[in-house]
Every structure is written in C-alpha cells, then in structure tokens.
Design an enzyme around this catalytic site. Structure first.
Site, PDB file in Angstrom:
ATOM      1  N   HIS A 104      33.109  85.678  67.783  1.00 23.79           N
ATOM      2  CA  HIS A 104      32.720  86.984  68.328  1.00 23.79           C
ATOM      3  C   HIS A 104      31.335  86.962  68.970  1.00 23.79           C
ATOM      4  O   HIS A 104      30.732  88.009  69.182  1.00 23.79           O
ATOM      5  CB  HIS A 104      32.804  88.064  67.245  1.00 23.79           C
ATOM      6  CG  HIS A 104      34.215  88.329  66.858  1.00 23.79           C
ATOM      7  ND1 HIS A 104      35.034  89.184  67.560  1.00 23.79           N
ATOM      8  CD2 HIS A 104      34.987  87.794  65.884  1.00 23.79           C
ATOM      9  CE1 HIS A 104      36.240  89.187  67.021  1.00 23.79           C
ATOM     10  NE2 HIS A 104      36.233  88.347  66.001  1.00 23.79           N
TER      11      HIS A 104
ATOM     12  N   SER B  80      33.381  90.333  62.622  1.00 25.83           N
ATOM     13  CA  SER B  80      34.013  91.167  63.648  1.00 25.83           C
ATOM     14  C   SER B  80      34.308  92.587  63.204  1.00 25.83           C
ATOM     15  O   SER B  80      34.483  93.451  64.041  1.00 25.83           O
ATOM     16  CB  SER B  80      35.297  90.512  64.121  1.00 25.83           C
ATOM     17  OG  SER B  80      36.245  90.507  63.084  1.00 25.83           O
TER      18      SER B  80
ATOM     19  N   LYS C 112      38.536  85.574  73.626  1.00 26.00           N
ATOM     20  CA  LYS C 112      37.854  86.856  73.494  1.00 26.00           C
ATOM     21  C   LYS C 112      36.904  87.031  74.684  1.00 26.00           C
ATOM     22  O   LYS C 112      37.373  87.319  75.782  1.00 26.00           O
ATOM     23  CB  LYS C 112      37.231  86.974  72.112  1.00 26.00           C
ATOM     24  CG  LYS C 112      38.365  87.148  71.072  1.00 26.00           C
ATOM     25  CD  LYS C 112      38.007  87.070  69.617  1.00 26.00           C
ATOM     26  CE  LYS C 112      39.293  87.168  68.771  1.00 26.00           C
ATOM     27  NZ  LYS C 112      39.096  86.902  67.354  1.00 26.00           N
TER      28      LYS C 112
END
Ligand SMILES: *Cc1c(COP(=O)(O)O)cnc(C)c1O
Length: 406
Positions: free
Chosen positions: A215, A187, A246
C-alpha cells in the site's frame, strides 16, 4: 450428507451476521476514472471511492500504450512458466525496473502480491533451518498463509509494538535464524510501521526483515519506492515486497532483495516455479507505470491534496474517521449491518460506491467504510461524496464527533 444444504446453511449464517459479501458489478470507464457504470442490482452511473488503483494509473496513456504495443508485438500469453519458455524480455526488463526502484541487486516477479508473500515467506521460513518468524499481529492474510504453510515456528507480536517485538526477539537464542515480517502502510487503519526502529532491533538480534510495501509503492518516496524509500531505509531491509496491482494499476507481485535471496526463492518456491508467467503486455504495462511514477510527483501530490481535502470536509461535518499519516481514510461505523446499509444507500441514492469493510477483513465491532481519494477525483466528486455522507449520517442518526460545526 446433503452437500447443498450444508453450503446454504453456512451462507445463511454469514447473511444473519451481516457478513455476506455482494460484489458490485462495475464497468470502469477508461479515460474517465473514477467513474463507472454499475450493472448489478443498483444500476446507473457511479463514482468509485474505494479503489486501490490509488493514482488512476490503470487508465494512464503511457501504461495503455505500452500494453497495446506489447500485445501487438508479443501476443496474449507468456506461453509457459518462467522456466519453460515463459520468460520474455518484458519480464526481464520489469524485474530490472523493480530492482532499481528499491535499490536492490535483483527482483523476482510473481502472478500477484498475494502469491509473492505466500511463496517467498513460505519458502524462506521453511528452508532456512530452525527459522522463527516474528509476524506483526495485523499482517495481511497472504503473509499469514505463507508463514503457516512454511510450518516454521511463529511468534505474533503486538501490532507496531517495539517493546513486544524486542521481548520476543530477546527470548530467542542470538544465533537462531529469525525473520521479522511486517507491512509499512497497514491498509485498513492507514497507520505506518516504525521501520527504522524495527531494522535496529533486527540488527541487534541478528534477524532478517521482510517488509510488505503493497500500500505504499508508487505512492511514497521521491521515486515511488515506498515508505522505506521516503525514510532512506531501503538498504536496511532484507526483502521488500510489493504489488503491481494497486498504485501501479496493473496486476502482479514481486520481491526485491539481494541477488542470492532472489535466486534462492526463484529456485525453491513452488508458487513461483509451477505457474504460468504473467502476460508480456502486463509486464510491459507495469514497467511503464513504474517508470512514469519514478519521474513524476504530480500524481502523488494531487492524491495527497485530495486526501487532505476529504479529511477536512469530513471533520467539518463531524463524521468520525481515523487519523493516520497515510492516504487511507477509514470512516468507522462499528456495526456490520449498518455498514452494509449505508454502503447500499450511498450506491442506490447517491451514485457513490464505497464497499463496506466487515469481518473477517477487520475485527468485529470495527466495521468501516474505507475511502481512498485519488488524483482523478474532481472537486465536484468530493462535494458530492461529502454531501451524501452528511445526509446519511443524519438519516441513520449516526454519531458525530463533538465540536463539529453541523
Ligand atoms: C492486496 C494486498 C496484498 C496482495 O496483493 P495482490 O497483488 O492484490 O495480490 C498483499 N499485502 C497486502 C498488505 C495487501 O493489502
């Protein structure tokens, strides 16, 4: 001992090093992401450029409708741990959705991605007799804590370095249990692991694989299953771990794996057993988000287009950023005090919010601004960001890349 003086002293040290963290107090505007109102020291309207709600799913009408519907149908909380009355039908449906997303027999939900790594790695590594964990040097804190908690032997291999991984695997007896723990998209640098080659080594040396796709889920692969889906490798991984907080825009974490492995973690992981289940409305919202992104490429394509555009525009100004094959744009500053200063001025004078990323999130000397363009940023937002960064680079006399048209 003067406890208060001790706390103060430790915090003063952090401030002196430029590593003291100050939260931006934000009110996000649903329907109008990435815009928000800053309520703290620098009040006013801001555009968020550092969100991990990568696709704006936190305001998607289908996600909100599913959450409203579940809230009205099932109420606020789950009412218990999964074992004691907290397993609602929304949890069951979400786990099915996740197993299907990753082409696995089963999936297991946790209250966050952090908890899923901590609990799953901790349980596997501590309960498998004599297990050795081979951990990538840049693994996330949640994986490191899980491995440490397991008290299993740990070997740290150089980041994304297949030779180093192979040397460490080869140093162990073939029959000894091994678990290779790594991420797909890292990330902070935005680089991507050689998943296929790592799986090849795992096969050769009789190891299990544990891939954190936090991610990447929602963002890569034809159905948002992550880098392993994009590369046709999902069936080669023992465990795929992800977050619902996320790209999916809600909150929660999970693993997807064989039915036996999921049942094993379900049955032995303290961090799964002894905590209240996610609210049903959260589970319903996450399931709606996953379902939407299985069927729609529009968000992924618009995100990638905006990422490419921001990169090109930064290049034109000579603003140094790390080249990588992902959606993360790290703009290197290399000094914690400068990094925080730039971030403060961006917020105060330009209404651009990019949190400075300092130690211990990244190594000292690699302090950076981490920009995450999304499909909900407009052309005008990009123009404004690039102009603000250009001004600041001049004002602070920061180094530019050679060859740039200035
Ligand atoms: C954010 C993050 C996690 C934790 O996920 P949460 O759902 O935010 O707890 C795990 N792994 C990596 C690589 C992350 O960046």
């Amino acid at each position: 001992m003067d406890y208060q003086a001790f706390f103060r002293g430790a915090l003063d040290d952090l401030r002196d090093q430029g590593n003291y963290r100050v939260f931006a107090d934000l009110e996000r505007h649903c329907g109008n992401f990435p815009n928000a109102t800053a309520r703290g020291e620098h009040r006013g309207e801001v555009t968020i450029w550092c969100s991990n709600d990568y696709l704006g799913m936190g305001q998607h009408p289908e996600v909100l409708a599913a959450m409203h519907e579940a809230l009205d149908r099932a109420g606020a909380g789950a009412g218990g741990t999964r074992n004691i009355s907290g397993t609602t039908h929304d949890h069951v449906l979400l786990e099915r959705e996740l197993a299907d997303l990753h082409g696995k027999e089963d999936a297991l939900l946790f209250t966050s991605g952090y908890v899923s790594n901590w609990a799953a790695l901790g349980t596997l590594a501590s309960r498998i007799p004599d297990c050795v964990v081979l951990s990538d040097a840049l693994n996330h804190a949640s994986m490191i804590e899980g491995i440490r908690h397991s008290k299993a032997e740990r070997m740290i291999w150089k980041h994304n370095d297949l030779e180093d991984l192979e040397a460490k695997l080869a140093s162990l007896p073939l029959e000894r249990p091994k678990l290779i723990a790594f991420e797909s998209v890292y990330s902070m640098d935005g680089d991507i692991a050689p998943i296929k080659e790592i799986c090849d080594l795992a096969d050769r040396y009789n190891a299990m694989t544990y891939l954190d796709e936090v991610h990447a889920v929602g963002l890569y692969g034809p159905r948002g299953g992550g880098i392993a889906e994009r590369e046709g490798l999902m069936d080669r991984l023992t465990v795929i771990e992800g977050t619902l907080g996320k790209a999916f825009g809600v909150v929660g974490g999970y693993i997807a794996a064989s039915a036996e492995l999921c049942d094993f973690v379900r049955s032995f992981a303290s961090g799964f057993i002894f905590t209240t289940a996610l609210p049903p409305a959260v589970a319903a919202g996450a399931a709606a988000s996953i379902r939407h992104l299985k069927n729609s490429d529009a968000e992924r394509e618009a995100q990638q287009a905006n990422v490419a555009e921001v990169r090109t525009r930064l290049d034109a100004l000579g603003i140094p950023h790390v080249e990588n094959p992902s959606h993360i744009i790290p703009v290197m500053v290399g000094d914690p005090v400068k990094c925080k200063y730039i971030s403060d001025i961006l917020l105060r004078d330009h209404g651009v919010y990019i949190q400075p990323i300092n130690y211990p999130t990244v190594p000292k000397g690699t302090e950076r601004l981490r920009i995450t363009p999304s499909p909900v940023h407009s052309q005008a937002d990009i123009d404004h960001l690039v102009a603000a960064l250009g001004d600041l680079w001049t004002q602070c006399q920061l180094a530019r890349m050679p060859m740039a048209a200035q």
